[in-house]
Design an enzyme around this catalytic site. Structure first.
Site, PDB file in Angstrom:
ATOM      1  CG  ASP A  92      13.076  27.566  55.531  1.00  0.00           C
ATOM      2  OD1 ASP A  92      13.199  27.179  56.890  1.00  0.00           O
ATOM      3  OD2 ASP A  92      13.501  28.544  54.829  1.00  0.00           O
ATOM      4  CD  GLU A 156      15.573  31.522  59.840  1.00  0.00           C
ATOM      5  OE1 GLU A 156      16.083  32.549  60.421  1.00  0.00           O
ATOM      6  OE2 GLU A 156      16.275  30.917  59.110  1.00  0.00           O
TER       7      GLU A 156
END
Length: 454
Positions: A92, A156
């Site tokens: 991500d 994250e």
């Protein structure tokens, strides 16, 4: 032992790595469905899973984590009795911010000035490619001498803790003898660096309400309390005149005793405008690695274009507080919340919502794994010795892994050196750093196996 066969193999794999990173960067995998479709993250997770399967990883799985995102897991068994190493990255990314400020499309890998530009090239899709390169190089040079687990996180950057909670519920999944977090970076290009400390973080949203509704600023201004003005005053209370963070009860005077960051270098890396001073006191290393730092990362207010002469009834801001080692993030959250509640002017009604939190981390740089990495980096970066620095950012999973596996040795390396401009527009990665760090990681895995078997 020599680095040459590994380095030659990695060099030959770089065109493939560039093509793969381009494919991965193309996914707009911001783990916030309010900004980008969830399908973009799902497609990126599928790509990562397919890449692991293609390399022979077993038990490849898309893990549905409690925050609604997916992490990708795979296992590559090594020789009988070999140690297990966990390799971490995340797929991500941060949102691209103002896409018009990018010199090339943020989700299109573009080569310019010897670097590869695109969101996630360094943070941290490039980290996943680094892991693949290291494994492939070993496969082409006698095989992987350790058992390898790979975990690629899907949220994250949002700090929502999905993988942490999943790992706590399935503690056997990520168990390893050594853990390489591929989400840090060298102090500068060409200087091999491990990250010794991470600041933790807490993220709060604060809302102030002062009126039942907006009012005409001419008719009521000067007496009616303006929520936006109250918010400005409240946020100003979080720093003193020199810019030092001032949260009631939170100390901000620790000193960093390791590798120093010359102010001139920092000004250049941070692109501080001529004539503008740095904030805070102490060395730069003190300020960014050893002390708390508060940042207002968002504020809801009327835009200049289309603004009306009105007093605002409500205002909202999002605040990030970086928490250095030696402080507890939960306690820092309480102190920041209390500060906001007590410093709101004019009796404005205050509501505070926590939206993210992670504990600071300190690695044991005296462990045997660090000796293996130091030797690997010495070979991958001829003429340079491995350095240990701090990092002002946060990787909440580190503390979860340290708590779950207290005997595991945790190392932090990666591609996010200052020129990478992670989290900003025009993020990029140095292909030379990707190549050298992939060589270093491959050599580390070989060194580590030899040290454990010796």
């Amino acid at each position: 032992m020599t680095a040459r066969p590994i380095s030659e193999t990695v060099a030959s794999l770089m065109p493939r790595a560039k093509a793969e990173l381009a494919e991965l960067v193309a996914f707009r995998s911001v783990a916030d469905p309010a900004q980008f479709p969830r399908s973009e993250c799902e497609a990126a997770a599928g790509w990562v899973a397919d890449a692991l399967r293609a390399e022979g990883f077993q038990d490849v799985a898309l893990l549905d984590t409690p925050d609604g995102t997916q992490s990708v897991y795979g296992y590559l068994p090594g020789p009988p009795g070999s140690p297990t190493v966990l390799l971490y990255a995340h797929y991500d990314v941060q949102p691209p911010l103002d896409e018009s400020a990018w010199l090339s499309p943020p989700f299109e890998l573009t080569e310019r000035d010897g670097r590869w530009f695109g969101r996630g090239t360094a943070d941290c899709k490039g980290g996943f490619i680094m892991h693949l390169l290291a494994v492939r190089a070993l496969m082409a040079n006698g095989g992987v001498p350790v058992s390898v687990k790979v975990i690629a996180e899907g949220s994250e950057e949002q700090g929502t803790g999905g993988l942490e909670r999943y790992a706590e519920a399935h503690p056997e999944l990520l168990a390893a003898d050594s853990i390489v977090i591929g989400d840090a970076g060298n102090f500068r290009v060409g200087l091999p660096t491990v990250t010794a400390t991470l600041r933790g973080m807490t993220m709060l949203r604060v809302r102030l309400d002062t009126l039942e509704g907006n009012l005409h600023s001419g008719q009521f201004g000067g007496a009616a309390p303006d929520a936006l003005a109250a918010m400005i005053q409240l946020l100003a209370s979080l720093r003193d005149e020199d810019g030092t963070t001032t949260v009631d009860g939170l100390t901000a005077d620790a000193e960093w005793d390791g590798l120093q960051y010359p102010e001139s270098e920092f000004r250049g890396d941070a692109k501080v405008l001529d004539g503008v001073g740095l904030i805070g006191t102490g060395t730069v290393a003190d300020r960014i690695w050893a002390r708390p730092a508060v940042t207002v990362i968002g504020i809801d207010c009327p835009p200049v274009v289309g603004a009306t002469p009105s007093l605002q009834a409500s205002a909202r801001a999002q605040i990030s507080l970086r928490v250095p080692p030696g402080h507890d993030a939960s306690e820092a959250t309480k102190l920041l919340t209390a500060h906001l509640e007590s410093h709101a002017p004019w009796g404005a009604r205050v509501s505070v919502e926590q939206v993210g939190q992670g504990q600071p981390f300190r690695a044991d740089v005296t462990s045997p794994a660090y000796a293996s990495m130091a030797e690997a980096m010495r070979l991958a970066y001829p003429g340079e010795e491995m350095q240990a620095s701090g990092m002002g950012g946060s990787i909440p999973l580190c503390n979860t892994l340290a708590a779950l596996y207290p005997q595991a040795e945790i190392l932090l390396i990666g591609l996010s050196e200052p020129e990478a401009q992670i989290h900003a527009v025009n993020e990029s990665v140095s292909p030379e750093e990707l190549e050298r760090l992939s060589v270093a990681e491959a050599l580390f895995l070989r060194n580590y196996a030899e040290s454990r078997n010796g």
